[in-house]
Design a protein around this motif. Structure first.
Motif, PDB file in Angstrom:
ATOM      1  N   ASN A 104     -33.474  82.505 113.733  1.00 37.38           N
ATOM      2  CA  ASN A 104     -32.781  83.202 112.628  1.00 37.38           C
ATOM      3  C   ASN A 104     -33.570  84.383 112.078  1.00 37.38           C
ATOM      4  O   ASN A 104     -33.697  84.551 110.863  1.00 37.38           O
ATOM      5  CB  ASN A 104     -32.457  82.210 111.488  1.00 37.38           C
ATOM      6  N   LYS A 151     -36.485  79.350 105.554  1.00 41.77           N
ATOM      7  CA  LYS A 151     -37.041  80.624 106.034  1.00 41.77           C
ATOM      8  C   LYS A 151     -38.165  81.199 105.165  1.00 41.77           C
ATOM      9  O   LYS A 151     -39.086  81.834 105.698  1.00 41.77           O
ATOM     10  CB  LYS A 151     -35.920  81.654 106.213  1.00 41.77           C
ATOM     11  N   ASP A 172     -37.664  76.365 112.608  1.00 44.94           N
ATOM     12  CA  ASP A 172     -36.236  76.523 112.304  1.00 44.94           C
ATOM     13  C   ASP A 172     -35.906  75.766 111.020  1.00 44.94           C
ATOM     14  O   ASP A 172     -34.941  75.017 110.954  1.00 44.94           O
ATOM     15  CB  ASP A 172     -35.398  76.002 113.484  1.00 44.94           C
ATOM     16  N   ALA A 229     -25.680  75.016 111.003  1.00 48.56           N
ATOM     17  CA  ALA A 229     -26.963  75.721 111.122  1.00 48.56           C
ATOM     18  C   ALA A 229     -27.687  75.387 112.423  1.00 48.56           C
ATOM     19  O   ALA A 229     -28.663  76.051 112.762  1.00 48.56           O
ATOM     20  CB  ALA A 229     -27.862  75.398 109.935  1.00 48.56           C
TER      21      ALA A 229
HETATM   22  C1  DHB Z   1     -29.802  79.294 108.232  1.00 47.28           C
HETATM   23  C2  DHB Z   1     -30.782  78.539 108.814  1.00 47.28           C
HETATM   24  C3  DHB Z   1     -30.719  78.222 110.140  1.00 47.28           C
HETATM   25  O1  DHB Z   1     -31.703  77.530 110.742  1.00 47.28           O
HETATM   26  C4  DHB Z   1     -29.665  78.659 110.926  1.00 47.28           C
HETATM   27  O2  DHB Z   1     -29.712  78.398 112.247  1.00 47.28           O
HETATM   28  C5  DHB Z   1     -28.659  79.393 110.358  1.00 47.28           C
HETATM   29  C6  DHB Z   1     -28.733  79.707 109.004  1.00 47.28           C
HETATM   30  C7  DHB Z   1     -29.920  79.672 106.810  1.00 47.28           C
HETATM   31  O3  DHB Z   1     -30.930  79.355 106.188  1.00 47.28           O
HETATM   32  O4  DHB Z   1     -29.022  80.312 106.299  1.00 47.28           O
END
Ligand code: DHB
Ligand code: MG
Length: 237
Positions: A182, A158, A155, A55
């Protein structure tokens, strides 16, 4: 059967069947531009031992974060989501020896890996890893009335993007940059009815930015080793 067409050697190398391989090859090609030293490579590879393998941002994206930080003259940097500290190292180096990075990490195991990587990269003295929910950590910084940050990199989880943006607006000044990772998610961001809370977290923060007269912003789609994704880059007026 249609007759075989001669191969068009002037055509772009990307087609919809092999685009991910081509994106990866192009990231590899531009690696000559990127100052990724052994400590950064080790930090990137240690991402596999975190709760969210792979990630971390790509090397190209880490270099972009560092360029943005340097262009903004950022000395104080706030990060939501440390993982193994790969982007943290890029940002801490950009902040310089007198700089300061505060980074929030939910998981103590991840934070332990990050601290080792920060030591190896020579930036441990300028980085504070705060373990626990980032929203709590950010509230603590607001309550402590810390000096504002010049750049924020969001980051982490989400669904909390809107909350992290709101906190960032309490912790920045006119001219500060706010970067959010993302935001494209293989194009899923356009699905208003998505039942993925990560997509809804991105859509909500984009709507908040669009409605906030304090922020100039754009979103840049990216392809490469991390697939198809993107960044929001916003600046406080
Ligand atoms: C996800 C989160 C991240 O920060 C990333 O770079 C890639 C994927 C995720 O929550 O799926
Ligand atoms: Mg990310």
């Amino acid at each position: 059967m249609t007759p075989q067409q001669p191969l068009d050697t002037t055509a772009p190398v990307v087609n919809r069947f092999d685009s991910t391989a081509a994106w990866r090859a192009v990231d590899d090609y531009f690696a000559t531009l990127i100052d990724e030293d052994a400590a950064l490579v080790a930090a990137r590879e240690s991402g596999a031992r975190t709760t969210m393998p792979n990630a971390e941002v790509s090397a190209s994206q880490g270099a972009l974060l560092a360029l943005l930080a340097r262009a903004a003259g950022a000395r104080r940097i706030l990060e939501f989501g440390t993982l193994a500290g790969y982007s943290t190292i890029w940002l801490a180096r950009a902040a310089g020896p007198e700089g300061r990075v505060v980074t929030f990490e939910l998981d103590e195991g991840n934070a332990e890996i990050a601290r080792e990587n920060l030591v190896a990269a020579g930036v441990a003295d300028r980085v504070e890893v705060i373990v626990g929910p980032a929203a709590d950590g950010a509230r603590g910084l607001v309550a402590d009335a810390v000096d504002p940050f010049d750049l924020v990199f969001i980051d982490a989880d989400k669904p909390s993007n809107p909350e992290y943006l709101a906190a960032s607006l309490h912790l920045t000044h006119s001219g500060s940059l706010i970067v959010i990772d993302n935001v494209v998610r293989d194009g899923a961001v356009v699905h208003a009815d998505s039942d993925d809370p990560r997509v809804q977290g991105v859509r909500a923060v984009v709507a908040d930015i669009a409605a906030d007269a304090r922020l100039d912003a754009t979103a840049i789609q990216t392809v490469g080793i991390k697939g198809w994704d993107g960044l929001v880059i916003a600046r406080r007026r």
